[in-house]
Design a protein around this motif. Structure first.
Motif, PDB file in Angstrom:
ATOM      1  N   PRO A   1       0.824  -1.215   0.000  1.00 56.55           N
ATOM      2  CA  PRO A   1       0.000   0.000   0.000  1.00 56.55           C
ATOM      3  C   PRO A   1       0.858   1.264   0.000  1.00 56.55           C
ATOM      4  CG  PRO A   1      -0.825  -1.587   1.604  1.00 56.55           C
ATOM      5  CD  PRO A   1       0.486  -2.121   1.125  1.00 56.55           C
ATOM      6  N   GLN A   2       0.272   2.362  -0.499  1.00 52.91           N
ATOM      7  CA  GLN A   2       1.033   3.603  -0.624  1.00 52.91           C
ATOM      8  C   GLN A   2       1.478   4.135   0.733  1.00 52.91           C
ATOM      9  OE1 GLN A   2      -0.390   6.509   0.633  1.00 52.91           O
ATOM     10  NE2 GLN A   2      -2.436   5.718   1.025  1.00 52.91           N
ATOM     11  N   TRP A   3       0.783   3.795   1.829  1.00 50.30           N
ATOM     12  CA  TRP A   3       1.174   4.301   3.142  1.00 50.30           C
ATOM     13  C   TRP A   3       2.331   3.511   3.763  1.00 50.30           C
ATOM     14  CZ3 TRP A   3       0.792   0.281   6.434  1.00 50.30           C
ATOM     15  CH2 TRP A   3      -0.187  -0.700   6.187  1.00 50.30           C
ATOM     16  N   ALA A   4       2.669   2.375   3.178  1.00 46.91           N
ATOM     17  CA  ALA A   4       3.715   1.509   3.734  1.00 46.91           C
ATOM     18  C   ALA A   4       5.026   1.718   2.989  1.00 46.91           C
ATOM     19  CB  ALA A   4       3.287   0.045   3.651  1.00 46.91           C
ATOM     20  N   SER A   5       6.130   1.507   3.683  1.00 47.80           N
ATOM     21  CA  SER A   5       7.442   1.663   3.063  1.00 47.80           C
ATOM     22  C   SER A   5       8.290   0.428   3.280  1.00 47.80           C
ATOM     23  CB  SER A   5       8.173   2.876   3.665  1.00 47.80           C
ATOM     24  OG  SER A   5       9.471   2.998   3.099  1.00 47.80           O
TER      25      SER A   5
END
Length: 539
Positions: A397-401
């Motif tokens: 997901p875009q919020w995870a790195s």
């Protein structure tokens, strides 16, 4: 480096092993960290159990995977809770934390869970028959390494804490800092003397990671003794009167010299590459140890930077910053006033980015470039130290790195080495180490002497403390540094209220602040469970 396995892959296997709903697992007798007769019977099970010990580093998000950087970076001169924000980390940005804060309880329990897992593994290692003696000792050293660093973080956060060296120990009182640090040193020294120089599993502890943590422990003890850390509170459990500062700094010099001369780690060429998702090669040159993360959507072992540590911007281009915390003017002003002279400022304090922003390609990643911050009053200011690539390039997901969070890197070792040289009466050599770090920070065609002159302070330790912040800001170092150097109260009292976008909340921080808050309160849940625990003074 022999990376035939990945700690991330084994982490996924560990979670599957514990949490899977497959019939095979449901129909079998359950494995448990509290059932020795059923677990740790083979080398494969021991390896999975070892990864479970590592999980407390960033497991569940309440340690380094998400929330602990707020807890350890807030209530300093680096960042502060934004005005109008109220959430679970706000108290740690305004010195209003109390014993009932759930995040403190979670950090406490997560680290002790890691300690207990390590103790169970250590207790059973000799019973595993299909493991070579060499690998058995490596696993023993890794487990003791992890037990050592979890005790270290706990005692640096809370002062004297219970020392746990047996599986499922009974409740008991807090141990003194002297007793806690004795166990930490014993565990980390064993790891330093036993672990190989490179890991067979990517992300696992090595001799040099143990040396780095041991160095941090000696620096903490030596500086805490010299500064009289906490003496005004007259609380024996947290006292450092027992430390021989000269011995601690002699050990620090020996360790940092070994790492600098023999480890093979170095300052990677581009400072910014330490904080990008696609620059693992640069990170591997400098990170002795990190909270690992993965690009796999299957295991979702990730770090989360989006609530404060990214440039502000649309999630669709790698932004998604909630701006829970913002940079203080004091951090901005530590850097040379021209951002092209010290390149770290433009990386560590940014403005916003938009879909029309410049795009740069970095080792296969597409990154939108934030606007340069020219002053602490600029709009959309953020502590944008980390950058996430275009989410279209990611499976998670875009919020995870999938970028690792550095826990010890070579720049920190050099700064500790400078401290050791100074405390062992070689100030010229200590200042030369600071110059070495600034050489990387200096912009193109900038003579490093410009930075040396700008940052010079007659008191070397004041200059060192500033340089540690310029280099390591938001990396969970500042709180410990202010406490151990005896600078906490003065720094908080000197914060400005009228310079900087986020400084207006300084007044609230200063009203809440008192010297006893250099330590966190023992979590209320633990006090309720264990009446033998004594609360820190002031709470």
């Amino acid at each position: 480096m022999k990376n035939h396995k990945s700690l991330i892959i084994l982490s996924a296997l560990f979670f599957t092993f514990l949490l899977s709903g497959c019939d095979d697992f449901l129909d079998s007798q359950p494995y448990s960290f509290t059932s020795r007769e059923n677990f740790y019977t083979t080398e494969a099970e021991a390896e999975i159990a070892l990864v479970g010990c590592y999980n407390s580093i960033n497991g569940g998000g309440d340690t380094f995977g998400q929330f602990l950087p707020y807890i350890l970076s807030g209530t300093t001169d680096e960042c502060i809770a934004r005005d109008g924000i109220t959430n679970q980390v706000t108290p740690f940005g305004l010195a209003s934390y109390i014993s009932s804060d759930q995040k403190l309880a979670s950090v406490w329990s997560t680290f002790y869970e890691g300690i207990n897992r390590a103790n169970h593994l250590l207790a059973q290692l000799n019973e595993i028959e299909d493991m070579s003696d060499e690998r058995r000792e490596e696993v023993r050293a890794e487990a003791r390494f992890l037990r050592g660093i979890y005790h270290m973080y706990l005692t640096m956060m809370f002062g004297g804490v219970p020392v746990k060296t047996e599986p499922d120990p009974e409740s008991g009182p807090r141990n003194s800092t002297e007793e806690v640090f004795a166990q930490i040193v014993e565990d980390l020294r064993f790891a330093y003397e036993t672990l190989p120089e490179t890991a067979g599993i990517s992300g696992a502890a090595t001799k040099w990671a143990a040396a780095g943590y041991l160095a941090k422990v000696y620096a903490y003890m030596g500086s805490a003794k010299k500064s009289g850390m906490g003496n005004e509170l007259d609380f024996d459990l947290n006292s450092f009167d027992w430390v021989d500062a000269n011995e601690a700094y002699a050990n620090l010099l020996t360790l940092t010299t070994d790492i600098v001369d023999n480890s093979g780690y170095q300052l990677t060429e581009n400072y910014a590459y330490l904080f990008r998702e696609t620059t693992r090669g640069a990170q591997s040159e400098e990170f002795l140890f990190a909270a690992e993360a993965s690009s796999s959507a299957t295991n979702m072992i990730t770090n989360r930077y989006g609530n404060a540590w990214l440039p502000y911007g649309p999630p669709a281009i790698g932004g998604n910053n909630s701006r829970w915390f913002g940079p203080l003017s004091e951090l901005f002003d530590k850097y040379h006033p021209t951002h092209l002279t010290d390149m770290r400022r433009a990386n560590n304090i940014t403005r916003n980015m938009t879909a029309n922003s410049e795009v740069e390609e970095i080792e296969g990643g597409r990154y939108y470039v934030p606007r340069i911050a020219t002053g602490p009053n600029d709009g959309w200011l953020t502590p944008g130290k980390w950058r996430q690539r275009d989410p279209a390039q990611k499976d998670i997901p875009q919020w995870a790195s999938d970028a690792p969070y550095p826990l010890i890197r070579f720049a920190d070792i050099l700064l500790l080495h400078a401290e050791a040289l100074y405390e062992n009466n070689d100030e010229p050599a200590a200042r030369a180490v600071l110059t070495r770090i600034r050489e990387r920070a200096a912009g193109e065609d900038i003579d490093v002497a410009v930075l040396d002159d700008e940052y010079y302070k007659a008191d070397f330790l004041e200059e060192l403390l500033d340089e540690r912040s310029r280099e390591l800001c938001y990396e969970s170092q500042r709180r410990f540094d202010l406490a151990r150097f005896g600078a906490y109260d003065e720094v908080i009292r000197s914060l400005q209220k009228d310079r900087g976008v986020f400084n207006p909340t300084v007044g609230t921080l200063q009203l809440n602040w008192a010297p006893y808050r250099m330590w966190f309160p023992i979590p209320l849940a633990e006090l309720d469970l264990n009446p033998e625990l004594e609360q820190n003074p002031g709470y």
